[in-house]
Scaffold this motif. Structure first.
Motif, PDB file in Angstrom:
ATOM      1  N   GLU A 145      18.321 -12.712 -10.474  1.00 58.28           N
ATOM      2  CA  GLU A 145      17.059 -13.436 -10.376  1.00 58.28           C
ATOM      3  C   GLU A 145      16.628 -13.509  -8.916  1.00 58.28           C
ATOM      4  O   GLU A 145      17.445 -13.713  -8.021  1.00 58.28           O
ATOM      5  CB  GLU A 145      17.210 -14.849 -10.952  1.00 58.28           C
ATOM      6  N   ASN A 146      15.325 -13.316  -8.689  1.00 58.48           N
ATOM      7  CA  ASN A 146      14.745 -13.385  -7.340  1.00 58.48           C
ATOM      8  C   ASN A 146      15.448 -12.435  -6.375  1.00 58.48           C
ATOM      9  O   ASN A 146      15.752 -12.794  -5.230  1.00 58.48           O
ATOM     10  CB  ASN A 146      14.798 -14.819  -6.803  1.00 58.48           C
ATOM     11  N   ALA A 147      15.707 -11.242  -6.853  1.00 56.08           N
ATOM     12  CA  ALA A 147      16.359 -10.237  -6.013  1.00 56.08           C
ATOM     13  C   ALA A 147      15.352  -9.613  -5.057  1.00 56.08           C
ATOM     14  O   ALA A 147      14.171  -9.435  -5.393  1.00 56.08           O
ATOM     15  CB  ALA A 147      16.985  -9.158  -6.888  1.00 56.08           C
ATOM     16  N   LEU A 148      15.785  -9.301  -3.841  1.00 57.57           N
ATOM     17  CA  LEU A 148      14.963  -8.587  -2.866  1.00 57.57           C
ATOM     18  C   LEU A 148      15.381  -7.126  -2.884  1.00 57.57           C
ATOM     19  O   LEU A 148      16.553  -6.801  -2.661  1.00 57.57           O
ATOM     20  CB  LEU A 148      15.155  -9.170  -1.469  1.00 57.57           C
ATOM     21  N   LEU A 149      14.417  -6.231  -3.133  1.00 54.65           N
ATOM     22  CA  LEU A 149      14.699  -4.808  -3.241  1.00 54.65           C
ATOM     23  C   LEU A 149      13.828  -4.022  -2.281  1.00 54.65           C
ATOM     24  O   LEU A 149      12.656  -4.365  -2.052  1.00 54.65           O
ATOM     25  CB  LEU A 149      14.453  -4.316  -4.676  1.00 54.65           C
ATOM     26  N   ILE A 150      14.400  -2.942  -1.730  1.00 50.29           N
ATOM     27  CA  ILE A 150      13.647  -2.029  -0.865  1.00 50.29           C
ATOM     28  C   ILE A 150      14.030  -0.601  -1.234  1.00 50.29           C
ATOM     29  O   ILE A 150      15.141  -0.344  -1.698  1.00 50.29           O
ATOM     30  CB  ILE A 150      13.940  -2.280   0.632  1.00 50.29           C
ATOM     31  N   PRO A 151      13.122   0.370  -1.040  1.00 46.50           N
ATOM     32  CA  PRO A 151      13.467   1.771  -1.328  1.00 46.50           C
ATOM     33  C   PRO A 151      14.514   2.286  -0.342  1.00 46.50           C
ATOM     34  O   PRO A 151      14.521   1.907   0.842  1.00 46.50           O
ATOM     35  CB  PRO A 151      12.134   2.509  -1.159  1.00 46.50           C
ATOM     36  N   GLN A 152      15.376   3.149  -0.811  1.00 48.68           N
ATOM     37  CA  GLN A 152      16.369   3.730   0.077  1.00 48.68           C
ATOM     38  C   GLN A 152      15.706   4.567   1.171  1.00 48.68           C
ATOM     39  O   GLN A 152      16.213   4.651   2.288  1.00 48.68           O
ATOM     40  CB  GLN A 152      17.349   4.588  -0.728  1.00 48.68           C
ATOM     41  N   ASN A 153      14.548   5.192   0.854  1.00 53.28           N
ATOM     42  CA  ASN A 153      13.854   6.018   1.849  1.00 53.28           C
ATOM     43  C   ASN A 153      13.313   5.197   3.013  1.00 53.28           C
ATOM     44  O   ASN A 153      12.979   5.755   4.058  1.00 53.28           O
ATOM     45  CB  ASN A 153      12.689   6.763   1.190  1.00 53.28           C
ATOM     46  N   ALA A 154      13.212   3.879   2.819  1.00 54.89           N
ATOM     47  CA  ALA A 154      12.682   3.036   3.883  1.00 54.89           C
ATOM     48  C   ALA A 154      13.737   2.676   4.914  1.00 54.89           C
ATOM     49  O   ALA A 154      13.425   2.020   5.913  1.00 54.89           O
ATOM     50  CB  ALA A 154      12.082   1.764   3.295  1.00 54.89           C
ATOM     51  N   THR A 155      14.989   3.064   4.710  1.00 55.36           N
ATOM     52  CA  THR A 155      16.074   2.678   5.620  1.00 55.36           C
ATOM     53  C   THR A 155      16.518   3.865   6.469  1.00 55.36           C
ATOM     54  O   THR A 155      16.317   5.026   6.108  1.00 55.36           O
ATOM     55  CB  THR A 155      17.270   2.131   4.841  1.00 55.36           C
ATOM     56  N   TYR A 156      17.121   3.559   7.583  1.00 55.39           N
ATOM     57  CA  TYR A 156      17.787   4.572   8.401  1.00 55.39           C
ATOM     58  C   TYR A 156      19.039   3.950   8.989  1.00 55.39           C
ATOM     59  O   TYR A 156      19.130   2.725   9.139  1.00 55.39           O
ATOM     60  CB  TYR A 156      16.860   5.128   9.484  1.00 55.39           C
ATOM     61  N   ASP A 157      20.014   4.797   9.301  1.00 51.87           N
ATOM     62  CA  ASP A 157      21.307   4.341   9.817  1.00 51.87           C
ATOM     63  C   ASP A 157      21.383   4.551  11.322  1.00 51.87           C
ATOM     64  O   ASP A 157      20.951   5.594  11.848  1.00 51.87           O
ATOM     65  CB  ASP A 157      22.453   5.095   9.143  1.00 51.87           C
ATOM     66  N   MET A 158      21.979   3.572  11.987  1.00 50.77           N
ATOM     67  CA  MET A 158      22.204   3.684  13.423  1.00 50.77           C
ATOM     68  C   MET A 158      23.424   2.850  13.785  1.00 50.77           C
ATOM     69  O   MET A 158      23.460   1.649  13.495  1.00 50.77           O
ATOM     70  CB  MET A 158      20.971   3.215  14.207  1.00 50.77           C
ATOM     71  N   GLN A 159      24.430   3.512  14.320  1.00 51.21           N
ATOM     72  CA  GLN A 159      25.672   2.864  14.751  1.00 51.21           C
ATOM     73  C   GLN A 159      26.308   2.062  13.618  1.00 51.21           C
ATOM     74  O   GLN A 159      26.757   0.933  13.804  1.00 51.21           O
ATOM     75  CB  GLN A 159      25.419   1.970  15.965  1.00 51.21           C
ATOM     76  N   GLY A 160      26.325   2.657  12.436  1.00 49.92           N
ATOM     77  CA  GLY A 160      26.991   2.044  11.301  1.00 49.92           C
ATOM     78  C   GLY A 160      26.222   0.925  10.643  1.00 49.92           C
ATOM     79  O   GLY A 160      26.762   0.266   9.755  1.00 49.92           O
ATOM     80  N   GLN A 161      24.971   0.690  11.036  1.00 51.27           N
ATOM     81  CA  GLN A 161      24.157  -0.354  10.435  1.00 51.27           C
ATOM     82  C   GLN A 161      22.882   0.253   9.860  1.00 51.27           C
ATOM     83  O   GLN A 161      22.436   1.324  10.284  1.00 51.27           O
ATOM     84  CB  GLN A 161      23.785  -1.434  11.473  1.00 51.27           C
ATOM     85  N   LYS A 162      22.314  -0.443   8.886  1.00 50.71           N
ATOM     86  CA  LYS A 162      21.066  -0.006   8.290  1.00 50.71           C
ATOM     87  C   LYS A 162      19.902  -0.775   8.905  1.00 50.71           C
ATOM     88  O   LYS A 162      19.994  -1.987   9.134  1.00 50.71           O
ATOM     89  CB  LYS A 162      21.092  -0.198   6.768  1.00 50.71           C
TER      90      LYS A 162
END
Length: 400
Positions: free
Chosen positions: A312-329
């Motif tokens: 319930e009330n989950a926050l979702l984002i597309p995977q294409n909207a993310t990028y990785d840098m130094q082990g973090q998204k």
């Protein structure tokens, strides 16, 4: 000779005239091009990028774990007595019912033991009858006081001893018959016959390394899977319930993905979990039960269990909207001035289709760039282009 000189002079004059005309004609063209190119020398507008608001609402997350399958009963058929295999009544892979004959062993010593025990019983019965006659013969003599009471008691004790010997002989006969019965093996339950490593004529015993066969009762199947400590914590936070028992009771039915990638048509239930984390594997074992009336699944198979968990009330984002840098998204959001802001986000290990579940870093209403994030830089001016969120977040509503 003078004619040739005049020709050369004429050619030079013509060439010069052409050069002048060409240079004069090019200047107006250049001027005209500058006038016809609006904004050619002015600043370019911000580049367009597709954007969308962070999804906030109900969704269903699926946890997938590798699993092993066992039948409801896996009964090893082992002989209790030594003997040679005389008959094999079933074949490998055959379906059998409880009480159906499987093997017959042959060992002459057990048959001889039965005959010997029968003879011993008859001898003991004769001894009892003789002792009873002695008692009956002594009784009147004692009553007439011809002999002492001691003689009667002695005969009575002898009779009791013979009766005990008869009981022992009868027990030996039962034991001998039981041993003979052990040479005839039947199925302890309904199921399917496994491999049969021994053939007719093989000598087998209770200490043989391999069983004669195994009967797999697969009317219901047990699916075993494990969660490591991190997965267990995430699982516990997501599923409703105060205790593990309550969490299992409130969970929805689970699915099974077979080895060929197809989904098993029957649904199952997670019914139990081990109470301790294994010190060897660092995981907790779970078991789900599935019906298998058609016998499609055999014991020993491998599969993947798929567990739905409603959020319930989950926050979702597309995977294409993310990028990785130094082990973090990271993602790029757009502020009120349409400038990009890079934001670190924490997401769940289990995606929902092509969507990530955001655990921290974003909030409802945040606007983010959903394509081409590899070309962006922090503080960059962009022109946000609204995207159809129904198609973008379609995976969120597929399994509600």
């Amino acid at each position: 000779m003078p004619i040739k000189i005049n020709q050369v002079l004429l050619i030079i004059q013509l060439s010069a005239t052409l050069l002048v005309l060409a240079s004069c004609g090019s200047k107006p063209a250049a001027a005209g091009h500058g006038a016809a190119g609006p904004g050619a020398g002015g600043p370019a507008g911000p580049p367009p990028y597709k954007s969308a608001a962070v999804y906030s609402g109900d969704a269903t997350m699926f946890y997938s774990y590798p699993a092993t399958i066992q039948g409801e009963q896996n009964v090893e058929i082992r002989p209790k007595v030594d003997g040679f295999i005389q008959n094999i009544f079933v074949d490998e892979g055959a379906t059998v019912h409880k009480g159906e004959p499987l093997f017959e062993l042959r060992n002459p010593q057990y048959e001889a033991a039965v005959r010997s025990a029968i003879a011993a019983v008859k001898i003991a019965e004769a001894d009892v009858q003789t002792a009873e006659m002695d008692v009956e013969k002594v009784k009147p003599l004692v009553e007439r006081k011809i002999i002492s009471d001691y003689e009667l008691k002695s005969k009575q004790y002898a009779l009791n001893s013979k009766k005990a010997s008869l009981a022992s002989a009868q027990a030996d006969l039962v034991n001998a018959k039981v041993n003979v019965g052990y040479t005839y093996l039947t199925s302890p339950s309904n199921g399917v016959i496994g491999t049969i490593p021994y053939k007719v004529g093989s000598l087998v015993s209770s200490t043989s390394a391999s069983p004669l066969t195994t009967v797999y009762n697969t009317n219901n199947i047990y699916v075993y899977f494990s969660l490591n400590e991190k997965q267990l914590l995430e699982f516990s936070r997501t599923v409703k319930g105060a205790t593990l028992k309550e969490k299992l009771a409130t969970m929805n039915d689970v699915s099974l993905i077979l080895a060929d990638g197809t989904e098993y048509p029957e649904k199952g239930r997670i019914v139990t979990a081990s109470g301790l984390i294994s010190t060897e594997t660092g995981s907790v074992s779970f078991r789900a039960n599935f019906p298998n009336k058609l016998g499609l699944i055999r014991s020993g198979s491998s599969a993947t269990i798929k567990i739905p968990v409603k959020m319930e009330n989950a926050l979702l984002i597309p995977q294409n909207a993310t990028y990785d840098m130094q082990g973090q998204k990271f993602v790029y959001t757009v502020n009120d001035k349409d400038n990009t802001v890079n934001v670190s986000v924490s997401v769940s290990e289990n995606p929902i289709g092509n969507l990530y579940v955001v655990e921290s870093g974003l909030k409802k209403g945040d606007k983010l760039i959903v394509e081409g994030v590899g070309n962006l830089k922090p503080g960059m001016a962009v022109k946000p282009l609204p995207t159809n969120t129904d198609s973008l977040y379609a995976d969120a509503g597929k399994h509600k």
